[in-house]
Design a protein around this motif. Structure first.
Motif, mmCIF file in Angstrom:
data_model
loop_
_atom_site.group_PDB
_atom_site.id
_atom_site.type_symbol
_atom_site.label_atom_id
_atom_site.label_comp_id
_atom_site.label_asym_id
_atom_site.label_seq_id
_atom_site.Cartn_x
_atom_site.Cartn_y
_atom_site.Cartn_z
ATOM 1 N N LEU A 1 -11.659 -2.586 -6.546
ATOM 2 C CA LEU A 1 -12.206 -3.716 -6.852
ATOM 3 C C LEU A 1 -11.320 -4.970 -6.593
ATOM 4 O O LEU A 1 -10.160 -5.039 -6.915
ATOM 5 N N VAL A 2 -12.084 -5.635 -5.643
ATOM 6 C CA VAL A 2 -11.234 -6.908 -5.187
ATOM 7 C C VAL A 2 -11.766 -8.246 -6.236
ATOM 8 O O VAL A 2 -12.761 -8.550 -6.533
ATOM 9 N N ILE A 3 -10.727 -8.820 -6.676
ATOM 10 C CA ILE A 3 -10.963 -9.785 -7.601
ATOM 11 C C ILE A 3 -10.008 -11.127 -7.261
ATOM 12 O O ILE A 3 -9.153 -11.072 -6.474
ATOM 13 N N GLY A 4 -10.242 -12.116 -8.234
ATOM 14 C CA GLY A 4 -9.507 -13.275 -7.831
ATOM 15 C C GLY A 4 -8.554 -13.448 -8.893
ATOM 16 O O GLY A 4 -8.240 -12.432 -9.716
ATOM 17 N N ASN A 5 -8.077 -14.703 -9.143
ATOM 18 C CA ASN A 5 -6.849 -14.908 -10.337
ATOM 19 C C ASN A 5 -7.537 -14.470 -11.538
ATOM 20 O O ASN A 5 -8.802 -15.023 -11.923
ATOM 21 N N LYS A 6 -6.847 -13.889 -12.401
ATOM 22 C CA LYS A 6 -7.577 -13.534 -13.934
ATOM 23 C C LYS A 6 -7.317 -14.773 -14.786
ATOM 24 O O LYS A 6 -8.352 -14.655 -15.517
ATOM 25 N N ILE B 1 -7.358 -4.838 -6.227
ATOM 26 C CA ILE B 1 -6.929 -5.625 -5.153
ATOM 27 C C ILE B 1 -7.145 -7.281 -5.456
ATOM 28 O O ILE B 1 -8.253 -7.675 -5.653
ATOM 29 N N ARG B 2 -6.026 -8.055 -5.840
ATOM 30 C CA ARG B 2 -6.207 -9.405 -6.442
ATOM 31 C C ARG B 2 -5.819 -10.249 -5.254
ATOM 32 O O ARG B 2 -4.874 -10.272 -4.391
ATOM 33 N N ILE B 3 -6.731 -11.234 -5.055
ATOM 34 C CA ILE B 3 -6.599 -12.420 -4.162
ATOM 35 C C ILE B 3 -6.503 -13.657 -4.853
ATOM 36 O O ILE B 3 -7.500 -14.236 -5.450
ATOM 37 N N PRO B 4 -5.244 -14.320 -4.747
ATOM 38 C CA PRO B 4 -5.340 -15.590 -5.429
ATOM 39 C C PRO B 4 -5.900 -16.527 -4.609
ATOM 40 O O PRO B 4 -6.006 -16.627 -3.505
#
Length: 218
Positions: free
Chosen positions: A6-11, A34-37
């Motif tokens: 799962l590709v996510i942004g900032n929490k 997978i975190r993308i800021p």
């Protein structure tokens, strides 16, 4: 399930990401995160690599890419939950789907003036008339779900609907929004989830700041 990511942004900021992430976590579907800021110099290149829509979230099932939080929720429900993401009762399912669709496409004033920000507690927030109308409608909608289902979650047991409205619970906490008692009890249930506490803790540990998402005290 090592082919699921799962590709996510900032929490701290990404309400859309929270929906998909929380659904997977609450139903114990194992996935790689997978975190993308967002709004950073590296964001564009990372989006090019990981997201066909250049947005988050994105669910990757092997070489299949599923984007948009509503499409992700329905795909997860079909493929991994055997339909348990929705209640068995058809009327509650219909209500839940209607509520999620309204959340997905509506409430523009709330989105604009009350961006999700897990780290903040905004003091003295005064919503404008359009935002008040959105807040009132959300309280009405959540109240109807809780009344029809009997709670403690929106459709009885935790469901896709709770995942979709979890960012609202976070926003209402951030901005000190007054809510009816049943909605407040539901917010407490969401905040008490171990997965939600993990998200909150990890959001608070993030260091990126997106200035346009930082509403000042009023």
């Amino acid at each position: 399930m090592n082919n699921l990511s799962l590709v996510i942004g900032n929490k701290n900021y990404s309400s859309w990401s929270l929906r998909a992430w929380l659904l997977l976590r609450e139903f114990h579907v194992h996935f790689q995160e997978i975190r993308i800021p967002l709004d950073m110099p590296e964001t564009h290149a990372l989006m090019e690599r990981h997201s066909p829509s250049r947005k988050v979230p994105v669910l990757n099932i092997g070489d299949l890419h599923v984007w948009d939080s509503l499409a992700i929720a329905e795909t997860v429900n079909e493929r991994f939950l055997e339909g348990a993401g929705w209640p068995r009762k058809p009327d509650l399912r219909a209500l839940g789907r209607s509520a999620c669709a309204e959340m997905h496409s509506g409430f523009p004033a709330l989105r604009a003036s009350m961006p999700m920000n897990c780290r903040r507690r905004v003091h003295g927030f005064r919503p404008d008339a359009a935002t008040v109308a959105d807040i009132n409608r959300i309280n009405q909608l959540l109240g109807e779900c809780l009344e029809r289902s009997g709670g403690p979650f929106l459709l009885g047991r935790f469901s896709i609907a709770d995942a979709f409205f979890a960012p609202v619970a976070s926003r209402f906490t951030t901005y000190g929004t007054e809510v009816p008692a049943p909605v407040g009890a539901w917010m407490d249930k969401i905040a008490g989830l171990e997965s939600m506490q993990d998200w909150q803790r990890e959001a608070e540990a993030e260091t990126e700041v997106i200035e346009r998402e930082e509403v000042p005290d009023q």
